[in-house]
Scaffold this active site. Structure first.
Site, short mmCIF file in Angstrom:
data_model
loop_
_atom_site.label_atom_id
_atom_site.label_comp_id
_atom_site.label_asym_id
_atom_site.label_seq_id
_atom_site.Cartn_x
_atom_site.Cartn_y
_atom_site.Cartn_z
CG LEU A 93 -1.96 -1.11 1.29
CD1 LEU A 93 -2.71 -1.06 2.61
CD2 LEU A 93 -2.92 -1.02 0.12
CD GLU A 122 8.25 -0.39 -0.86
OE1 GLU A 122 9.22 -0.78 -0.19
OE2 GLU A 122 7.74 -1.05 -1.78
CB ALA A 131 12.68 7.36 4.36
N GLY A 132 10.40 5.80 6.17
CA GLY A 132 9.99 5.52 7.54
C GLY A 132 9.45 4.13 7.74
N GLY A 133 9.23 3.37 6.67
CA GLY A 133 8.68 2.05 6.82
C GLY A 133 7.84 1.68 5.61
CB ALA A 134 6.66 -0.87 4.05
CB VAL A 135 1.30 0.78 4.72
CG1 VAL A 135 -0.09 0.30 5.14
CG2 VAL A 135 1.77 1.91 5.63
CG ASP A 171 0.50 13.99 12.21
OD1 ASP A 171 0.73 15.10 11.70
OD2 ASP A 171 1.06 12.95 11.84
#
EC number: 2.7.11.24
Length: 503
Positions: free
Chosen positions: A217, A219, A221-225, A338
């Site tokens: 869904l 991705e 630098a902070g991660g992936a979904v 946020d």
């Protein structure tokens, strides 16, 4: 003398709506700010003089700008010694993985065009765990070595102690064996699904290869979904894996506080199924409800790509959903912190939901300037300058979000001019604090007109004085909201038009 409340009950002023095609010719991009540096206070000190004949001070005639001090909205700036994390055998734990920002996928590109997308059948079928403010980050300050981010602001601003909250998460990888999910499934006499797992169960599902990936869904630098489901389970869920590296104690607090979110039960809140921390990789995984319609950010960018503009009635339903979600979170003593287009999700049926109350904002400040900047663009002035953060700060962020989606561009600077490409973040934040608020304007050249009540709603959201800015439940009584509640909008059809779904 207390400030008077914002006058929300001004009689509505009817506005005209143009007919015909409205092809926008705007470009999108969150621009940097003007190529100028903020003016520092330049008070001139006393003049040097001989001891026997001191001369009077000569203050500068130049006015000093508003004080932009470092912010510690929810945390402490004191240094707390960090303990070196250790494994069960007593040896030091290996360092976690380095960071890498999360960019949403915006697929389903087509060349068709729309006019106003308002749910009608027209058109083609189709985080901060840092102790510093945004300003300090922009000025290049970094967290001192040995300081520990305050866990109380790690995910969402839970501003009351919850009975037994510390007991909500057991250290499942150290203090006990993980459950055997095959055995648990046999005991239940059916395949396990998302509601059957606690945090230990989710970690066990990961280690026992029970999580089946169905597709990415997004991705960065902070991660992936990733879109996933449990083996033999029925519920499709989103698994967000965060690879940033906050303090280990903060990570544990994050998992605990996600359990607060797990108890939330509102149609306007994206449901959290569970979370777990993988000590071998230093990541946190969050299992959450999958909203097939995607984020408001991806939706409005797709609408722009198709040559259309999101209609006012659709924006009204989105605003209503966000305000209801914020009101519910406040009843649970949670502040979102946020609000932005990427944290507002739509389901396939058009239901509006809030996600990531604090997650992306807290992790965004750790080694990923782009993610942090993206979040800070939507910060209320009081948060930029380090004042206390309240539920009305989320109302400011909603106003910025609606203005961006309506105009297809980030609303600062207010005159819509392009900014210099090398201008700094601090310039933009200073601009937001010091300059007049942007206003929603008609676009006669594109035959786009907005109602006066909608313009007034944006103005109320972007009230710079926090005591005069209304709460979410008060904004639900705004004339524009009362008008929008009576409008019939097929949000499911709107989402279907955007993504070109045939069913």
């Amino acid at each position: 003398m207390s400030s008077s409340p914002v006058p929300l009950l001004r009689p509505p002023v009817p506005g005209n709506r143009g007919n015909g095609p409205r092809p926008p010719k705007l470009t999108l991009g969150i621009p940097p700010s003007p190529n100028s540096r903020p003016v520092d206070g330049n008070g001139v000190g006393p003049a040097a003089a001989a001891p026997e004949a001191p001369q009077p001070q000569r203050p500068s005639t130049r006015p000093a700008p508003p004080q932009l001090r470092l912010a510690t909205p929810m945390g402490s700036s004191s240094d707390v010694p960090q303990e070196v994390p250790r494994l069960a055998n007593g040896r030091p734990a290996p360092p976690p993985l380095a960071t890498t920002g999360l960019n949403e996928s915006t697929g389903h590109s087509r060349s068709s065009s729309f006019t106003y997308l308002d749910g009608k059948a027209s058109g083609p079928a189709s985080a901060s765990s840092s102790n510093y403010s945004a300003l300090s980050f922009a000025m290049g300050l970094r967290q001192p070595h040995g300081s520990t981010p305050d866990p109380s602001s790690a995910i969402s601003s839970v501003y009351s102690d919850r009975e037994g909250g510390v007991q909500m998460e057991r250290d499942n990888s150290v203090n006990g064996l993980l459950p055997d999910l095959d055995k648990l499934s046999l005991e239940k006499g059916r395949p396990l699904d998302v509601d059957d797992l606690d945090d230990e169960g989710w970690l066990a599902a990961s280690e026992q290869k029970k999580i089946i990936e169905l597709g990415s869904l997004g991705e960065g630098a902070g991660g992936a979904v990733t879109r996933c489901k449990l083996k033999d389970g029925k519920t499709v869920f989103a698994l967000k894996i965060i690879t940033t590296d906050p303090n280990p104690d903060v990570k544990k607090q994050i998992v605990r506080e996600l359990n607060f979110n797990k108890d939330c039960a509102s149609e306007h809140i994206c449901r959290y199924y569970g979370a777990f921390m993988d000590k071998s990789t230093g990541t946190i995984s969050i299992a959450m409800e999958f909203c097939e319609g995607g984020s408001l950010d991806s939706i409005y960018k797709e609408v722009k790509k198709l040559g259309g503009r999101t209609g006012e009635k659709v924006l009204g339903k989105i605003a209503e959903g966000v305000l209801n979600g914020l009101t519910y979170l406040h009843s649970r003593k949670i502040i979102h912190r946020d609000i932005k287009p990427s944290n507002i999700l739509l389901c396939r049926n058009g239901q509006v939901k809030l996600c990531d109350f604090g997650v992306s904002g807290e992790f965004g400040t750790k080694g990923d300037a782009n993610t942090f900047i993206g979040t800070s663009y939507y910060m209320a002035p009081e948060r930029i300058t380090g004042q206390s953060y309240t539920i009305t700060s989320d109302v400011w962020s909603l106003g910025v979000t609606l203005l961006e989606v309506a105009q297809h561009r980030f609303p600062f600077p207010a005159d819509g001019t392009e900014m210099q490409p090398r201008a700094g973040l601090i310039d933009l934040l200073t601009y937001i604090v010091r300059q007049p608020i942007p206003k929603l304007k008609d676009e006669p050249e594109n035959r786009i007109r907005w109602s006066d009540n909608f313009k007034y709603f944006i103005e109320c959201c972007l009230e710079k004085e926090p005591p005069r800015r209304a709460t979410p439940w008060r904004m639900l009584e705004h004339p524009w909201m009362l008008d929008m509640k009576n409008k019939k909008v097929n949000m499911a059809n709107f989402v279907r038009q955007v993504w070109g779904w045939q069913d």
